[in-house]
Design a protein around this motif. Structure first.
Motif, PDB file in Angstrom:
ATOM      1  N   LEU A  77       0.868  -1.182   0.000  1.00  0.00           N
ATOM      2  CA  LEU A  77       0.000   0.000   0.000  1.00  0.00           C
ATOM      3  C   LEU A  77       0.895   1.219   0.000  1.00  0.00           C
ATOM      4  CD1 LEU A  77      -2.479  -1.367   2.616  1.00  0.00           C
ATOM      5  CD2 LEU A  77      -3.002  -0.910   0.224  1.00  0.00           C
ATOM      6  N   HIS A  78       1.191   1.735  -1.172  1.00  0.00           N
ATOM      7  CA  HIS A  78       2.114   2.859  -1.306  1.00  0.00           C
ATOM      8  C   HIS A  78       1.280   4.120  -1.493  1.00  0.00           C
ATOM      9  CE1 HIS A  78       5.507   5.240  -2.399  1.00  0.00           C
ATOM     10  NE2 HIS A  78       6.329   4.214  -2.413  1.00  0.00           N
ATOM     11  N   THR A  79       1.249   4.955  -0.458  1.00  0.00           N
ATOM     12  CA  THR A  79       0.372   6.127  -0.502  1.00  0.00           C
ATOM     13  C   THR A  79       0.692   7.032  -1.694  1.00  0.00           C
ATOM     14  OG1 THR A  79       0.023   6.035   1.863  1.00  0.00           O
ATOM     15  CG2 THR A  79      -0.402   8.142   0.818  1.00  0.00           C
ATOM     16  N   ASN A  80       1.989   7.173  -2.010  1.00  0.00           N
ATOM     17  CA  ASN A  80       2.356   8.054  -3.128  1.00  0.00           C
ATOM     18  C   ASN A  80       1.993   7.450  -4.479  1.00  0.00           C
ATOM     19  OD1 ASN A  80       5.381   8.783  -1.314  1.00  0.00           O
ATOM     20  ND2 ASN A  80       3.387   9.765  -1.154  1.00  0.00           N
ATOM     21  N   LEU A  81       1.723   6.150  -4.498  1.00  0.00           N
ATOM     22  CA  LEU A  81       1.340   5.496  -5.756  1.00  0.00           C
ATOM     23  C   LEU A  81      -0.137   5.120  -5.746  1.00  0.00           C
ATOM     24  CD1 LEU A  81       4.490   3.214  -6.363  1.00  0.00           C
ATOM     25  CD2 LEU A  81       4.039   5.519  -7.213  1.00  0.00           C
ATOM     26  N   GLY A  82      -0.934   5.846  -4.964  1.00  0.00           N
ATOM     27  CA  GLY A  82      -2.384   5.643  -5.038  1.00  0.00           C
ATOM     28  C   GLY A  82      -2.925   4.527  -4.162  1.00  0.00           C
ATOM     29  N   ARG A  83      -2.128   4.050  -3.208  1.00  0.00           N
ATOM     30  CA  ARG A  83      -2.570   2.978  -2.299  1.00  0.00           C
ATOM     31  C   ARG A  83      -3.126   1.775  -3.052  1.00  0.00           C
ATOM     32  NH1 ARG A  83      -5.440   5.975   2.711  1.00  0.00           N
ATOM     33  NH2 ARG A  83      -3.600   6.973   3.609  1.00  0.00           N
ATOM     34  N   ALA A  84      -4.316   1.277  -2.668  1.00  0.00           N
ATOM     35  CA  ALA A  84      -4.770  -0.010  -3.205  1.00  0.00           C
ATOM     36  C   ALA A  84      -5.137   0.097  -4.688  1.00  0.00           C
ATOM     37  CB  ALA A  84      -5.976  -0.495  -2.414  1.00  0.00           C
ATOM     38  N   PRO A  85      -4.591  -0.812  -5.527  1.00  0.00           N
ATOM     39  CA  PRO A  85      -5.075  -0.879  -6.911  1.00  0.00           C
ATOM     40  C   PRO A  85      -6.449  -1.546  -6.922  1.00  0.00           C
ATOM     41  CG  PRO A  85      -3.367  -2.542  -6.518  1.00  0.00           C
ATOM     42  CD  PRO A  85      -3.562  -1.814  -5.214  1.00  0.00           C
ATOM     43  N   LEU A  86      -7.343  -1.065  -7.751  1.00  0.00           N
ATOM     44  CA  LEU A  86      -8.692  -1.647  -7.789  1.00  0.00           C
ATOM     45  C   LEU A  86      -8.682  -2.981  -8.523  1.00  0.00           C
ATOM     46  CD1 LEU A  86     -10.973   1.433  -8.551  1.00  0.00           C
ATOM     47  CD2 LEU A  86     -10.470   0.368  -6.344  1.00  0.00           C
ATOM     48  N   SER A  87      -9.604  -3.853  -8.129  1.00  0.00           N
ATOM     49  CA  SER A  87      -9.763  -5.127  -8.826  1.00  0.00           C
ATOM     50  C   SER A  87     -10.358  -4.860 -10.204  1.00  0.00           C
ATOM     51  CB  SER A  87     -10.697  -6.039  -8.037  1.00  0.00           C
ATOM     52  OG  SER A  87     -12.008  -5.500  -8.056  1.00  0.00           O
ATOM     53  N   PRO A  88     -10.171  -5.798 -11.144  1.00  0.00           N
ATOM     54  CA  PRO A  88     -10.820  -5.630 -12.466  1.00  0.00           C
ATOM     55  C   PRO A  88     -12.327  -5.409 -12.320  1.00  0.00           C
ATOM     56  CG  PRO A  88      -9.246  -7.432 -12.533  1.00  0.00           C
ATOM     57  CD  PRO A  88      -9.325  -7.001 -11.085  1.00  0.00           C
ATOM     58  N   ALA A  89     -12.956  -6.099 -11.383  1.00  0.00           N
ATOM     59  CA  ALA A  89     -14.413  -5.932 -11.194  1.00  0.00           C
ATOM     60  C   ALA A  89     -14.726  -4.492 -10.771  1.00  0.00           C
ATOM     61  CB  ALA A  89     -14.917  -6.918 -10.139  1.00  0.00           C
ATOM     62  N   ALA A  90     -13.911  -3.934  -9.906  1.00  0.00           N
ATOM     63  CA  ALA A  90     -14.156  -2.563  -9.440  1.00  0.00           C
ATOM     64  C   ALA A  90     -13.892  -1.558 -10.563  1.00  0.00           C
ATOM     65  CB  ALA A  90     -13.277  -2.266  -8.224  1.00  0.00           C
ATOM     66  N   ARG A  91     -12.863  -1.821 -11.367  1.00  0.00           N
ATOM     67  CA  ARG A  91     -12.582  -0.908 -12.492  1.00  0.00           C
ATOM     68  C   ARG A  91     -13.733  -0.909 -13.486  1.00  0.00           C
ATOM     69  NH1 ARG A  91      -6.152  -1.333 -13.652  1.00  0.00           N
ATOM     70  NH2 ARG A  91      -5.592  -1.915 -11.529  1.00  0.00           N
ATOM     71  N   GLU A  92     -14.242  -2.113 -13.761  1.00  0.00           N
ATOM     72  CA  GLU A  92     -15.376  -2.201 -14.689  1.00  0.00           C
ATOM     73  C   GLU A  92     -16.585  -1.463 -14.132  1.00  0.00           C
ATOM     74  OE1 GLU A  92     -16.675  -6.123 -15.847  1.00  0.00           O
ATOM     75  OE2 GLU A  92     -14.589  -6.653 -16.314  1.00  0.00           O
ATOM     76  N   ALA A  93     -16.820  -1.641 -12.838  1.00  0.00           N
ATOM     77  CA  ALA A  93     -17.980  -0.994 -12.214  1.00  0.00           C
ATOM     78  C   ALA A  93     -17.855   0.524 -12.307  1.00  0.00           C
ATOM     79  CB  ALA A  93     -18.100  -1.443 -10.755  1.00  0.00           C
ATOM     80  N   VAL A  94     -16.641   1.040 -12.093  1.00  0.00           N
ATOM     81  CA  VAL A  94     -16.423   2.488 -12.176  1.00  0.00           C
ATOM     82  C   VAL A  94     -16.724   2.971 -13.589  1.00  0.00           C
ATOM     83  CG1 VAL A  94     -14.652   4.287 -12.127  1.00  0.00           C
ATOM     84  CG2 VAL A  94     -14.759   2.608 -10.281  1.00  0.00           C
ATOM     85  N   ALA A  95     -16.186   2.243 -14.580  1.00  0.00           N
ATOM     86  CA  ALA A  95     -16.406   2.664 -15.971  1.00  0.00           C
ATOM     87  C   ALA A  95     -17.897   2.609 -16.307  1.00  0.00           C
ATOM     88  CB  ALA A  95     -15.600   1.772 -16.916  1.00  0.00           C
ATOM     89  N   ALA A  96     -18.584   1.572 -15.794  1.00  0.00           N
ATOM     90  CA  ALA A  96     -19.990   1.377 -16.162  1.00  0.00           C
ATOM     91  C   ALA A  96     -20.896   2.499 -15.655  1.00  0.00           C
ATOM     92  CB  ALA A  96     -20.477   0.032 -15.621  1.00  0.00           C
ATOM     93  N   VAL A  97     -20.587   3.053 -14.490  1.00  0.00           N
ATOM     94  CA  VAL A  97     -21.480   4.082 -13.938  1.00  0.00           C
ATOM     95  C   VAL A  97     -20.934   5.497 -14.134  1.00  0.00           C
ATOM     96  CG1 VAL A  97     -22.373   2.485 -12.209  1.00  0.00           C
ATOM     97  CG2 VAL A  97     -20.525   4.058 -11.586  1.00  0.00           C
ATOM     98  N   SER A  98     -19.873   5.621 -14.937  1.00  0.00           N
ATOM     99  CA  SER A  98     -19.265   6.950 -15.038  1.00  0.00           C
ATOM    100  C   SER A  98     -20.090   7.913 -15.887  1.00  0.00           C
ATOM    101  CB  SER A  98     -17.817   6.854 -15.528  1.00  0.00           C
ATOM    102  OG  SER A  98     -17.778   6.156 -16.739  1.00  0.00           O
ATOM    103  N   GLY A  99     -21.086   7.397 -16.604  1.00  0.00           N
ATOM    104  CA  GLY A  99     -22.068   8.294 -17.208  1.00  0.00           C
ATOM    105  C   GLY A  99     -23.143   8.593 -16.170  1.00  0.00           C
TER     106      GLY A  99
END
Ligand code: PLP
Length: 429
Positions: A72-94
């Motif tokens: 968990l590197h705070t300067n590098l954005g801490r936790a990377p999101l799972s593929p499922a979470a990335r997809e969910a973000v893209a899906a609701v970004s409209g």
């Protein structure tokens, strides 16, 4: 020198302008023209140079490979999101039904899915809310529960989290008064009990998530503080919802609530492995007081966070958990495979044992055995410029694989090969 308008008429730049916006494309053209003016490239190559110099995205934030060995590197954005979470973000970004009930056509409960997922993942919590980060969770708790009165906390838990962020200063900024009890190394339940009175807002326990004190120490357990005549809020830091055997000293929300805490606060982007968020879980009445406070509106999260959090909780194990549980034999195999490929291109690399850590996000002092690709120190800068961040150790650059998802090994290999060209050119030059 070709005129800016003429260069911008190049169809490749026209398409790019639709994707990135005209300003960024024009800036790339201007940079290319300057290179032509200084004689670095011929005037006829301006359009090609502008295309090559286009940014990938319309943001200066860039993706990075975290080969530091710090999960968990705070300067590098801490936790990377799972593929499922990335997809969910893209899906609701409209537009999305974040606060709208498609079944009835009426206004719906904001973020219900994420809160249900949170309660399902932590049944010990009667209710939950989500705010911007754990700092916001503490501000909300301090404002709603103490409201200018006293927050009782141990001198051993007056901690700085990083980059000058000090929890006592954050709490004091809400107008609450801090009532320090005990000493740096020893605080007992009796110390807390003696400090309680009409001015008490609540008792706060803070997990010292980035350091450890050893020796003649004592701290009051949650179960000892729960019976005291004051609400008990516990900041567990990392966001573990349930006990993690690999990190025996790291508190988890279920355990702390079972021990009698009224509220638990935690980060969403530490060991939970989700988006930046502040999780507040606990007794229904205490959570309701926070949700009803006017400040909650200023701290609530958006649809992107809600989507990522829900998908993190419901979806497959997030990258942080995978990195934590990865067995060292598998990491060694990956290091050896990379070394074989890179050696075949004539690079002087080794597969070495390494030690990874959880990072500022929790579990201080825990060493996670790991494996790394070791390169000469001269690779540090060319790799960093190509967005691979490793760790310098005894003059060598280690690319520690524990925090690198296996799917990024191919990218790592390509990037090291590209950097090798730069290293060779510098040695010649
Ligand atoms: C990280 C941490 C915080 C701050 O959390 P953010 O989500 O970064 O605001 C607060 N308390 C503890 C104990 C922490 O470890």
């Amino acid at each position: 020198m070709p005129r800016t308008d003429a260069v911008l008429a190049d169809p490749r730049l026209g398409t790019a302008a639709e994707r990135l916006g005209r300003a960024l494309v024009k800036a790339a053209v201007v940079r290319a023209q300057e290179r032509a003016r200084s004689g670095e490239i011929p005037p006829a190559a301006v359009a090609d140079a502008a295309v090559a110099g286009l940014p990938e995205h319309a943001t200066t934030l860039r993706p990075v490979v975290n080969a530091t060995g710090v999960l968990l590197h705070t300067n590098l954005g801490r936790a990377p999101l799972s593929p499922a979470a990335r997809e969910a973000v893209a899906a609701v970004s409209g537009c999305a039904d974040v606060e709208y009930d498609l079944a009835t056509g009426r206004r719906g409960a904001r973020g219900r899915g994420a809160l249900e997922a949170l309660r399902a993942a932590c049944p010990a919590a009667e209710d939950a809310i989500v705010v911007n980060n754990n700092a916001a969770a503490l501000v909300l708790a301090a404002t709603a529960l103490a409201g200018g009165r006293e927050i009782v906390l141990s001198r051993g838990e007056m901690v700085e989290i990083g980059d000058g962020f000090r929890i006592p200063e954050l709490l004091a900024a809400t107008g609450a008064r801090l009532r320090e009890v005990g000493t740096t190394n020893r605080t007992t339940a009796a110390d807390y009990a003696a400090a309680l009175g009409p001015e008490t807002g609540f008792v706060l326990k803070v997990h010292p998530s980035n350091f450890r004190i050893e020796g003649f120490t004592a701290e009051a357990a949650v179960a000892e503080l729960a019976p005291l005549d004051a609400p008990l809020v516990v900041d567990i830091g990392s966001g573990l919802l349930a006990h993690e055997p690999l990190l025996p000293d790291e508190p988890d929300a279920a355990g702390v609530l079972a021990a009698g805490a009224d509220l638990v606060t935690a980060s969403g982007d530490k060991l939970l492995g989700g988006p930046q968020a502040g999780l507040i879980l606990g007794r229904a009445e205490a959570v309701r007081r926070l949700r009803r406070h006017p400040l909650y509106r200023a701290l609530r999260v958006d649809k992107l966070t809600l989507a990522a959090l829900e998908a993190t909780l419901r979806g497959p194990e997030p990258p942080v958990a995978r990195a934590l549980h990865a067995d060292v034999a598998g990491l060694r195999e990956r290091a050896e495979r990379l070394v074989k490929e890179l050696s075949a291109h004539g690079l002087a690399v080794d597969a070495v044992d390494s030690e990874a850590t959880v990072g500022g996000g929790g579990a201080p002092g825990v060493v996670l055995p790991s494996a790394a690709v070791a390169l000469p120190g001269g690779y540090e800068r060319p790799l960093r410029e190509r967005r691979v961040v490793g760790r310098l150790e005894h003059g060598r650059l280690l690319l520690d694989l524990r925090a690198v998802p296996p799917a990024e090994d191919a990218l790592l290999e390509r990037t090291v090969l590209a950097a090798a060209g730069a290293v060779a050119a510098r040695e010649e030059g």
